[in-house]
Design an enzyme around this catalytic site. Sequence first.
Site: not given
Ligand code: NOJ
Length: 765
Positions: A295
């Site tokens: 993430d």
């Molecule tokens: C953080 C989020 O937790 C995740 O779900 C998302 O895909 C990413 N950022 C990218 O934007």
Amino acid sequence: MKKHFSIYSIILILFMTSFSCQSSGDQEKKESSIDARVDSLLALMTLEEKVGQTVMYTSTWELTGPAPANGNNAYRAQQIRNGRVGGMLNVIGAKGTRSAQQLAVENSRLGIPLIFGYDVIHGYKTMFPIPLGQAASWNAEVARIGSEISAIEAASSGLHWTFAPMVDICRDGRFGRIMESAGEDPFLTSVMAKAWVNGYQGDDLSDQYSIAACAKHFAGYGFVEAGRDYNTVDISPNTLYNTVLPPFKAASDAGVATFMNAFNDLNGVPATGNAHIQRDILKGEWGFEGFVVSDWGSIGELLNHGFAEDSAHAAQLAMRAGSDMDMESEVYEYHLQKAIEEGKINEKLLDDAVRRILKVKFQLGLFDDPYKYCNEVLEKKNLLTVENLEASRDAARKSTVLLKNEKNLLPLSKDVNSIAVIGELAGSKDVPLGNWRAQANKNSAVSLYEGIKNALGDRTSVEFAAGYQLIEGNRTFFDTLNFAEDDGSGFKEAIRIAKRSEVVIMAIGEDCFQSGEGRSQADITLKGRQLELLEKIAQVNSNIIVVLMNGRPLAIPEVHQIAPAILESWHAGSEAGNAIADVIFGEYNPSGKLPVSFPYVTGQEPLHYDRKSTGRMVPENDQYDMVFWSHYEDAPNEALYPFGFGLSYTSFEFNNLEVIASENPGKITVSVGLKNTGDLEGTETIQVYIRDIAASITQPIKKLVDFKQIRLLSGQEDRISFTLDSSDFGFYNPQYQYIVEDGKFEIMVGNHSNNLISQTVEVKF
Ligand code: NOJ
């Protein structure tokens, strides 16, 4: 022609084979041809180039996380030209993705294409109901069609990959990301997970209009303590294996191309550094062959967790744990090569990560034509089409849940003389688009007020008053949400039009940016002065239809007391107003069921139907005046609206439950009669729950194992059958072995988790 093209062409000539995937034999040939192409390419790559494939940058056009420390565009462009980047997120549009792709393909030594990912969560331009809403349809086709259309729109705009579906079990309404989930139940979430993956990916990832899906957040993110985003997760192996992991397994079994790990600490080992779940379970037990992306910044955050001593250490821990691609930490970029050169990481681990990433790129067809998704003609043609909007409207009506309908106030006749539409949310063309709205045009939804007017002819007077103020002017995805100061100046007009109208339709709930990432709330009652206005309106007009717009379960016992009719519409997407009007005027008979329990008070959270019995369960003989049992002294244990609950404009009756242990050991046939006892045609969802009465690990008092939706004409009857087998009756033990124990099981069937008829059977497996 530049030097890199000759190497690139050699790779293509050696390994380019076109298959149209017609049979499993063809599919196998295609897979083995891809494996061979991956191996050949890997053999040509330097260590630097291999590390490059594990690096993912965001564009600076749109950020969905804290801004990168070294987000210098010129530097980053050069890194791409040097073949030091494998993927990008937040690069938007056919033109933009083409120019970024050119940097990689036409300049880097091997010309390996970039993979472009984006958060296409419930639509790209055409917005569908938020995922929690889609799950309320209890209809896998709603999820599949929505994600198929989202894939067509996204692929037509240059994207290869969506960071969806989120399959985290969420049972705490305080957690803002519950809106992005399918709710509290592992079985329902697994059904939705499979449908979402199938919709995005289709049968063949190389199809022009399919994109790679990503099951996230692996694992446990929905269990953050106190519902506070990014917080610690400390759950037992029992909860991890039996509640959290099943939807991820369903996504993996459905062939999802990628996984995303999670921000959270999981039982002392942050998910991003967790070899047990990523290597032993996902890539081991489940045989997952795609790649795992971190993430946003989660590899770097291993330091913050107190798990890694420094960034170099974080790189080693994450790579060893099976995190294949680094989203925006810049940790692999700066530290992986050295760790390998110093022998701290075995290069084989890196090779495995790169092989997985390249494989998905080959599967997407990017080596055959890196620009095939960057097509401006298709981008113009395929977005926001009439058909896409129609599908969104259909999904929205199927996601709407009728929570209350006293004296059959609904459906409303179109002969009504006057309607007062009240509430800032009812006038909003933006809120129904929801959070995580990708490239939706601001203010592009059909508002509830517009939907009501569209449905009616000139003879009905429809007046609107915003009434309360909730939405603060400049709210965006990025900022902490502030609520508007409400001085009550809108109340007078709202009360005036309510008084002189036959019926009031009042929208209340949440702004769309009240839920989503970083949007946890300690209190899930209505914000601002919405309730106060509802009370005042009720004093002048008792025919109130409340339309809820929200991204989480709300604690609204007062609304339940006041309003004779309540519809839950979630944040319903581009066609929200039209879809809700379809339900209000009976063009569509509501069939949605709640995927989450709604509490009476916030303090009941996390609230879920599949709880354990405890040693001090509800006393028999209604001895509620006795204190020593598991309960609150100031609130009920039960939900205000339970999981699986949702009314229809017709009524259904269940009868004659039959549970038969068939010849085939361990197979149970369950059948039940269902009659439409009302005046209208309608759809009912028959839900099957089981309880293992005594087990070596205590089991929930009920657990959903199957469901079916049946449409019946008024007066029509049918018998509905289900076949359960051993996989429905077992559980994972703490060693992650699936075990099934003989014994007594209660089989329960009904139309929500609190309205069930049951039989107990002895089962031998
Ligand atoms: C953080 C989020 O937790 C995740 O779900 C998302 O895909 C990413 N950022 C990218 O934007």
